[in-house]
Motif scaffolding. Structure first.
Motif, mmCIF file in Angstrom:
data_model
loop_
_atom_site.group_PDB
_atom_site.id
_atom_site.type_symbol
_atom_site.label_atom_id
_atom_site.label_comp_id
_atom_site.label_asym_id
_atom_site.label_seq_id
_atom_site.Cartn_x
_atom_site.Cartn_y
_atom_site.Cartn_z
ATOM 1 N N TRP A 37 -11.850 -9.065 55.747
ATOM 2 C CA TRP A 37 -10.455 -9.431 56.012
ATOM 3 C C TRP A 37 -10.374 -10.225 57.290
ATOM 4 C CZ3 TRP A 37 -12.078 -5.325 53.298
ATOM 5 C CH2 TRP A 37 -11.505 -5.177 52.033
ATOM 6 N N THR A 38 -9.440 -11.163 57.299
ATOM 7 C CA THR A 38 -9.299 -12.013 58.478
ATOM 8 C C THR A 38 -7.969 -11.730 59.161
ATOM 9 O OG1 THR A 38 -8.253 -13.770 57.188
ATOM 10 C CG2 THR A 38 -10.640 -13.861 57.422
ATOM 11 N N ILE A 39 -7.902 -12.096 60.418
ATOM 12 C CA ILE A 39 -6.646 -11.988 61.143
ATOM 13 C C ILE A 39 -6.497 -13.221 62.022
ATOM 14 C CG2 ILE A 39 -7.674 -10.657 63.051
ATOM 15 C CD1 ILE A 39 -4.911 -9.084 63.019
ATOM 16 N N GLU A 40 -5.300 -13.700 62.095
ATOM 17 C CA GLU A 40 -5.026 -14.901 62.864
ATOM 18 C C GLU A 40 -5.097 -14.570 64.355
ATOM 19 O OE1 GLU A 40 -1.621 -16.061 64.221
ATOM 20 O OE2 GLU A 40 -2.863 -17.729 64.918
ATOM 21 N N ARG A 70 -0.816 -5.283 64.374
ATOM 22 C CA ARG A 70 -1.127 -5.803 63.049
ATOM 23 C C ARG A 70 -2.605 -5.567 62.709
ATOM 24 N NH1 ARG A 70 -0.203 -8.431 58.710
ATOM 25 N NH2 ARG A 70 -1.597 -10.078 58.011
ATOM 26 N N ALA A 71 -3.438 -5.743 63.722
ATOM 27 C CA ALA A 71 -4.867 -5.503 63.522
ATOM 28 C C ALA A 71 -5.115 -4.039 63.145
ATOM 29 C CB ALA A 71 -5.637 -5.870 64.785
ATOM 30 N N PHE A 72 -4.447 -3.134 63.843
ATOM 31 C CA PHE A 72 -4.559 -1.712 63.513
ATOM 32 C C PHE A 72 -4.207 -1.445 62.057
ATOM 33 C CE2 PHE A 72 -4.593 0.011 67.953
ATOM 34 C CZ PHE A 72 -5.631 0.895 67.735
ATOM 35 N N THR A 102 -5.227 -0.180 56.398
ATOM 36 C CA THR A 102 -4.908 -0.485 55.001
ATOM 37 C C THR A 102 -6.160 -0.770 54.182
ATOM 38 O OG1 THR A 102 -3.020 -1.633 55.928
ATOM 39 C CG2 THR A 102 -3.354 -1.836 53.549
ATOM 40 N N HIS A 103 -7.053 -1.560 54.762
ATOM 41 C CA HIS A 103 -8.232 -1.982 53.994
ATOM 42 C C HIS A 103 -9.434 -1.081 54.228
ATOM 43 C CE1 HIS A 103 -6.084 -5.473 52.686
ATOM 44 N NE2 HIS A 103 -5.861 -5.877 53.919
ATOM 45 N N ASP A 104 -9.235 -0.058 55.049
ATOM 46 C CA ASP A 104 -10.308 0.867 55.358
ATOM 47 C C ASP A 104 -11.604 0.121 55.708
ATOM 48 O OD1 ASP A 104 -11.536 3.262 55.752
ATOM 49 O OD2 ASP A 104 -12.162 3.480 53.653
ATOM 50 N N THR A 105 -11.468 -0.791 56.651
ATOM 51 C CA THR A 105 -12.631 -1.591 57.046
ATOM 52 C C THR A 105 -12.915 -1.382 58.530
ATOM 53 O OG1 THR A 105 -13.491 -3.838 57.189
ATOM 54 C CG2 THR A 105 -11.126 -3.602 57.455
ATOM 55 N N ASP A 106 -14.111 -1.704 58.954
ATOM 56 C CA ASP A 106 -14.510 -1.472 60.343
ATOM 57 C C ASP A 106 -14.243 -2.676 61.237
ATOM 58 O OD1 ASP A 106 -15.502 1.028 59.724
ATOM 59 O OD2 ASP A 106 -17.432 0.199 59.099
#
Ligand SMILES: Nc1ncnc2c1ncn2[C@@H]1O[C@H](COP(=O)(O)OP(=O)(O)O)[C@@H](O)[C@H]1O
Ligand SMILES: [Mg+2]
Length: 387
Positions: free
Chosen positions: A260-263, A270-272, A277-281
């Motif tokens: 997943w990417t974040i701007e 939002r990062a949290f 949500t995506h259960d990613t590290d």
């Protein structure tokens, strides 16, 4: 181009030595025929220079059915190198190389200068070797002379039937390198027979895998290694092959598109949310959010967010790991391992030619990919037991 069209061959009308052989060798291509002893490699080869003719089907060279071409004329454009009994023992090396030029009535001057040229090309000093007899030189040197002879009248096709199988490993490596270099420089079309997978992978642009007179698979070495068409081939190449040639396993085989990417201007909160949500590290920080073609700028782990909270920072770009690494999508497993170990990275972003994010490699994903192809303890490589 050399084209086999549904070629079958039998000697006694009952047993088919070759069954429906159908493949094409492009002009300038290096194709290796591989398979166990007796599978029909030499037979296939001999059909090209009409040492034998097909029982059914046809062999076409540059659009011409060679059954209509005089074999003598045909063979002038096809050099042939074999493993043994290649050289005439009572002739000097020079005379051996000049057999065909002599038949073609080249004058002595032209013959000799061609011999000198070829000996130099094969790294044999002509001043030393031209006058020597075959028994006075080593096995590797004999094979070099065999190649020089095959090149004498500048054929555009070279057939090589297990030319190096009697050589010791070091000589063999050297002469393989020379043949590769020669083919690049001279642009010959080469059909090369071997029963050794290492040799096939090293030399072949494509490999035709034969068994019992049939082609089981005809593909690039990469494809054969990664997607062997049958269990038989898999066994033949040995499961641990990929470990011997880790440069054949590409980033595109190891990477995942699950990320997943974040701007970069986004808020920490939002990062949290995305992490949860995506259960990613981790999140890859990019210039613009969404879409696919983004340049990766950094990476966000949970620890970066905690740091942000503790220090009152609110933007993703202020806390992201900037010394993260990217790797080109065309790199291989070796490059990945080097990169991962040199900076102790947990995640590597894979970029395309435009430096756009196209996948990621995580250390866990890498372990998974490797374990699928890893050799198991009980299985030894079977490669060396053939022949
Ligand atoms: N002249 C021949 N007459 C009958 N059988 C042959 C002849 N030449 C080859 N064969 C048979 O054809 C099969 C394939 O031989 P070959 O093409 O030499 O195999 P490879 O080169 O793969 O070891 C073998 O079973 C061999 O015994
Ligand atoms: Mg053979």
């Amino acid at each position: 181009m050399i084209e086999f069209r549904n070629v079958s061959k039998s000697y006694d009308k009952r047993t088919l030595i070759l069954k429906n052989i159908d493949f094409k060798v492009k002009t300038g291509e290096f194709v290796v025929l591989i398979g166990e002893s007796g599978c029909g490699k030499t037979t296939t080869m001999k059909l090209v220079n009409r040492l034998i003719d097909p029982t059914e089907g046809s062999v076409i060279i540059d659009g011409e059915d060679i059954s209509k071409v005089n074999p003598i004329i045909l063979r002038r454009r096809i050099g042939y190198v074999i493993q043994k009994e290649g050289l005439m023992p009572h002739m000097t090396i020079g005379e051996n190389i000049e057999i065909v030029p002599k038949l073609l009535k080249w004058d002595e001057q032209k013959r000799k200068s061609r011999s000198y040229e070829l000996l130099s090309l094969l790294n044999l000093d002509p001043e030393i070797y031209y006058e020597k007899y075959p028994h006075e030189v080593s096995g590797g040197q004999k094979q070099r002379v065999g190649i020089a002879r095959a090149l004498a009248v500048n054929p555009d096709i070279i057939l090589m039937d297990e030319p190096f199988s009697a050589l010791d490993p070091i000589t063999r490596e050297n002469i393989q390198d020379e043949v590769l270099k020669l083919q690049k420089e001279l642009g010959k079309t080469i059909i090369f027979v071997t029963h050794d997978m290492d040799e096939a992978i090293k030399l072949g642009e494509r490999i035709a895998f034969l068994k019992d007179g049939e082609i089981l698979q005809f593909d690039t070495p990469d494809q054969i290694l990664k997607n062997p068409a049958s269990e038989y081939i898999e066994q033949f190449i040995g499961k641990d092959r990929i470990w011997k040639t880790p440069n054949k396993l590409l980033v595109s085989d190891i990477m995942t598109k699950q990320y997943w990417t974040i701007e970069k201007r986004s808020n920490i909160s939002r990062a949290f949310n995305l992490l949860k949500t995506h259960d990613t590290d981790f999140l890859i920080v990019t210039e613009i959010e969404g879409g696919k073609h983004l340049e990766p700028l950094g990476i966000i782990f949970r620890k970066n967010l905690i740091y942000a909270m503790e220090n009152g920072l609110t933007r993703v770009r202020d806390v992201m790991d900037k010394d993260f690494v990217t790797i080109d999508k065309d790199s291989n497993l070796l490059d990945v391992l080097n990169k991962m170990s040199s900076i102790n990275a947990k995640v590597i972003s894979v970029v395309d030619n435009n430096n756009h994010l196209t996948g990621v490699i995580t250390n866990i994903g890498l372990l998974n990919a490797i374990s699928k192809i890893a050799p198991t303890n009980s299985e030894e490589s079977e490669v060396d037991t053939y022949e």
